[in-house]
Design a protein around this motif. Structure first.
Motif, PDB file in Angstrom:
ATOM      1  N   PHE A 197       4.538  32.689  54.790  1.00 54.58           N
ATOM      2  CA  PHE A 197       4.487  34.145  54.852  1.00 54.58           C
ATOM      3  C   PHE A 197       4.446  34.780  53.465  1.00 54.58           C
ATOM      4  O   PHE A 197       3.968  35.895  53.298  1.00 54.58           O
ATOM      5  CB  PHE A 197       5.654  34.709  55.661  1.00 54.58           C
ATOM      6  CG  PHE A 197       5.566  34.361  57.119  1.00 54.58           C
ATOM      7  CD1 PHE A 197       4.597  34.931  57.938  1.00 54.58           C
ATOM      8  CD2 PHE A 197       6.437  33.446  57.686  1.00 54.58           C
ATOM      9  CE1 PHE A 197       4.496  34.602  59.279  1.00 54.58           C
ATOM     10  CE2 PHE A 197       6.350  33.106  59.022  1.00 54.58           C
ATOM     11  CZ  PHE A 197       5.375  33.682  59.819  1.00 54.58           C
ATOM     12  N   LEU A 198       4.927  34.063  52.454  1.00 63.63           N
ATOM     13  CA  LEU A 198       4.903  34.565  51.083  1.00 63.63           C
ATOM     14  C   LEU A 198       3.645  34.137  50.333  1.00 63.63           C
ATOM     15  O   LEU A 198       3.313  34.712  49.305  1.00 63.63           O
ATOM     16  CB  LEU A 198       6.128  34.067  50.309  1.00 63.63           C
ATOM     17  CG  LEU A 198       7.484  34.540  50.818  1.00 63.63           C
ATOM     18  CD1 LEU A 198       8.605  33.853  50.049  1.00 63.63           C
ATOM     19  CD2 LEU A 198       7.594  36.054  50.706  1.00 63.63           C
ATOM     20  N   GLY A 199       2.983  33.091  50.815  1.00 67.46           N
ATOM     21  CA  GLY A 199       1.843  32.542  50.088  1.00 67.46           C
ATOM     22  C   GLY A 199       2.297  31.795  48.847  1.00 67.46           C
ATOM     23  O   GLY A 199       1.694  31.902  47.782  1.00 67.46           O
ATOM     24  N   LEU A 200       3.386  31.018  48.973  1.00 68.67           N
ATOM     25  CA  LEU A 200       4.011  30.360  47.831  1.00 68.67           C
ATOM     26  C   LEU A 200       4.238  28.878  48.107  1.00 68.67           C
ATOM     27  O   LEU A 200       4.752  28.510  49.165  1.00 68.67           O
ATOM     28  CB  LEU A 200       5.355  31.021  47.527  1.00 68.67           C
ATOM     29  CG  LEU A 200       6.276  30.327  46.533  1.00 68.67           C
ATOM     30  CD1 LEU A 200       5.684  30.344  45.127  1.00 68.67           C
ATOM     31  CD2 LEU A 200       7.657  30.980  46.550  1.00 68.67           C
ATOM     32  N   PHE A 201       3.851  28.059  47.138  1.00 70.15           N
ATOM     33  CA  PHE A 201       4.195  26.642  47.119  1.00 70.15           C
ATOM     34  C   PHE A 201       5.113  26.435  45.923  1.00 70.15           C
ATOM     35  O   PHE A 201       4.768  26.843  44.806  1.00 70.15           O
ATOM     36  CB  PHE A 201       2.956  25.758  46.899  1.00 70.15           C
ATOM     37  CG  PHE A 201       1.926  25.824  47.994  1.00 70.15           C
ATOM     38  CD1 PHE A 201       1.909  24.871  49.005  1.00 70.15           C
ATOM     39  CD2 PHE A 201       0.957  26.815  47.996  1.00 70.15           C
ATOM     40  CE1 PHE A 201       0.941  24.912  49.998  1.00 70.15           C
ATOM     41  CE2 PHE A 201      -0.013  26.865  48.974  1.00 70.15           C
ATOM     42  CZ  PHE A 201      -0.016  25.909  49.987  1.00 70.15           C
ATOM     43  N   ALA A 202       6.271  25.811  46.119  1.00 67.00           N
ATOM     44  CA  ALA A 202       7.153  25.435  45.010  1.00 67.00           C
ATOM     45  C   ALA A 202       7.056  23.919  44.872  1.00 67.00           C
ATOM     46  O   ALA A 202       7.286  23.193  45.842  1.00 67.00           O
ATOM     47  CB  ALA A 202       8.587  25.866  45.301  1.00 67.00           C
ATOM     48  N   LEU A 203       6.683  23.444  43.687  1.00 68.39           N
ATOM     49  CA  LEU A 203       6.492  22.019  43.437  1.00 68.39           C
ATOM     50  C   LEU A 203       7.653  21.483  42.614  1.00 68.39           C
ATOM     51  O   LEU A 203       8.062  22.113  41.628  1.00 68.39           O
ATOM     52  CB  LEU A 203       5.173  21.770  42.702  1.00 68.39           C
ATOM     53  CG  LEU A 203       3.893  22.013  43.505  1.00 68.39           C
ATOM     54  CD1 LEU A 203       3.601  23.483  43.692  1.00 68.39           C
ATOM     55  CD2 LEU A 203       2.728  21.345  42.828  1.00 68.39           C
TER      56      LEU A 203
END
Length: 133
Positions: free
Chosen positions: A47-53
């Motif tokens: 929903f945020l359009g975020l990937f945390a790697l």
């Protein structure tokens, strides 16, 4: 959500070097955890359009954004920026890499992937040591 990138530091309150628990505490959405390939441990916030790697120690090394996120460096919106304009923005980096698929600006710790459209499909902000290993 608007994410303002600070080069080599992070975006908003999400900073490189934070552990997974700290990153998750800043976001209301529960992520989907998966591995890209064999090595990229990733949390995806659809929903945020975020990937945390994350690295092997589960500290954040990069943040990748896609729509519906709004990603800014200064006042410039990176997801809506054409590749031509992005290359002009980052041309001062002598190590700037680019090809038909996108660009990587190591000086600013920012890259983007372009699909068939003129706008970026995703933008990544990364820590200085993200690509060093």
């Amino acid at each position: 959500m608007i994410f303002s990138i600070t080069p080599h530091v992070g975006a908003r309150e999400l900073q490189f070097g934070m552990n997974r628990t700290a990153i998750r505490a800043h976001l209301a959405e529960t992520p989907e955890r998966f591995f890209r390939g064999e090595a990229e441990d990733t949390d995806f916030y659809a929903f945020l359009g975020l990937f945390a790697l994350y690295n092997a120690a589960e500290t954040c090394v990069a943040l990748e954004f896609t729509r519906p996120a709004r990603v800014l460096i200064g006042e410039v919106s990176l997801l809506s920026l054409s590749k031509k304009k992005a290359l002009a923005l980052f041309e001062a980096d002598p190590a700037l890499e680019h090809d038909g698929a996108g660009y990587t600006c190591y000086q600013q710790g920012i890259g983007a992937y372009y699909e068939a459209s003129q706008r970026a499909g995703s933008v990544i902000a990364f820590s200085p040591d993200c690509y060093s290993s």
